[in-house]
Design an enzyme around this catalytic site. Structure first.
Site: not given
Ligand code: SAM
Ligand code: SF4
Ligand code: DTB
Length: 341
Positions: A70, A74, A77, A114, A145, A205, A277
């Site tokens: 990606c 973040c 992530c 989801c 979802c 959500c 949730r």
């Molecule tokens: N890429 C899209 C986005 O960021 O909107 C969808 C997938 S993203 C993985 C969805 C959510 O997963 C993120 O907004 C975050 O809140 C949660 N998430 C991701 N990595 C995480 C982690 N290591 N621990 C807890 N929550 C996590």
């Molecule tokens: Fe990409 Fe992870 Fe951020 Fe979603 S949470 S936008 S998958 S880096």
């Protein structure tokens, strides 16, 4: 025996003068956090029982339909291309694999499926594939979802037309901590996507993550943002950070478990009718802590042995926990109740 009321009344914690009754100030949310733990849980239980069966939990199963690589940064992530986490990036899954996974989830008792993609936002060419997934999963009789990143107005309408029930897009943290975690998209970008989803008529959500090194005031800031969305989200995922080695937050200090429970309770009190949730991080929690989260008003979980890329408790383990606690899954028969005289 007479009951002893807490000296702090909830009305004293409602928004202050000059602030519309329906808005939560960060200070009012923080004051909830500061209640004695037992008082906070009692308030949360009262609110929960006004709107829900406290012994019922909704089950959603997650599937990563496009993993890794990606473009966003973040800091929590494992799927970001900015960090070395050893995760192998993959292309979008074919429709038949997605439907097989949905069938398996339904057979295990999940009512919602989801689908998540590691995108900043879907591209034009992706829309046809994701709309086919929505139609296919709905055809199996499950709620749908998706979480695909940012959406513009047109994309939100395309998903709605395909029958999407919920869109997940998190605010993740408070506005003032956000820039320490993510730099490639803004808080306002997220609010814009949420508005597009809401205006297209899709259920929202939206939640966040705790345990990222934020302060309690910042946790209260996140909850105030969510509670002040008008209307507030239909579903609020509270994630406990899964600290993945290689991400900037890989060494984050875990949050005090009672502070996590407090976050659930505060979400329940400020958003009485939402599904709260208990999301990522359950694999790292013991059963007693999860039970406290249900007591604090959580009424929905991710069910199945994987979240997107990290592990989640085995379905059998959740079933055993439900049995021990007399909980039942939404859409299933309640456990026998015994009347106590
Ligand atoms: N890429 C899209 C986005 O960021 O909107 C969808 C997938 S993203 C993985 C969805 C959510 O997963 C993120 O907004 C975050 O809140 C949660 N998430 C991701 N990595 C995480 C982690 N290591 N621990 C807890 N929550 C996590
Ligand atoms: Fe990409 Fe992870 Fe951020 Fe979603 S949470 S936008 S998958 S880096
Ligand atoms: C949400 O708030 N939590 C889920 C879901 N929405 C998409 C994702 C949790 C991801 C945890 C890390 C992983 O498994 O990659």
């Amino acid at each position: 025996m007479s009951s002893v009321e807490s000296p702090i009344s909830l009305s004293s914690l409602r928004p202050s003068k000059g602030v519309p009754e329906s808005r939560w100030t960060v200070a009012a949310v923080e004051a909830l956090y500061e209640l004695p733990f037992m008082d906070l849980l009692y308030r949360a239980q009262q609110t929960h029982r006004q709107h829900f069966n406290p012994n019922e939990v909704q089950l959603s199963t997650l599937l990563s339909i496009k993993t890794g690589g990606c473009a966003e940064d973040c800091g929590y992530c494992p799927q970001s291309a900015h960090f070395e986490t050893g995760l192998k990036a993959s292309k979008i899954l074919p429709l038949d694999e997605v439907l097989d996974a949905a069938r398996a989830a339904k057979a295990q008792g999940a009512t919602r499926f989801c689908m998540g993609a590691a995108w900043r936002s879907p591209k034009e060419r992706d829309m046809e594939q994701v709309t086919a997934m929505i139609e296919g999963v709905r055809g199996l009789g499950m709620e749908t979802c998706m979480t695909l990143g940012m959406l513009d107005e047109q994309q939100a309408h395309q998903l709605k037309d395909a029958g999407l029930d919920y869109y997940n897009h998190n605010l993740d943290t408070s506005p003032d901590y956000y820039g320490s975690v993510i730099t490639t998209r803004t808080y306002q970008d997220r609010l814009d996507t949420l508005q597009n989803v809401r205006e297209a008529g899709i259920n929202v959500c939206c939640g966040g993550i705790v345990g990222m090194g934020e302060t309690r005031t910042q946790r209260a800031g996140l909850i105030a943002q969510l509670a002040n969305l008008d209307p507030y989200p239909e579903s609020v995922p509270i994630n406990n950070l899964v600290a993945v080695p290689g991400t900037p937050l890989g060494d984050a200090e875990p949050i005090d478990p009672f502070e996590f429970v407090r976050t659930i309770a505060v979400a329940r009190i400020t958003m009485p009718t939402t599904m709260v949730r208990l999301s990522a991080g359950r694999e790292q929690m013991d059963e007693a802590l999860q039970a406290l989260c249900f007591a604090a008003g959580a009424n929905s979980i991710f069910y199945g042995d994987r979240l997107l890329t990290t592990s989640n408790p085995q379905a059998q383990r959740d079933r055993a926990l439900f049995q021990r606690l007399g909980l039942h899954a939404q859409g299933e028969r309640p456990a026998a109740s015994v009347s106590v005289v």
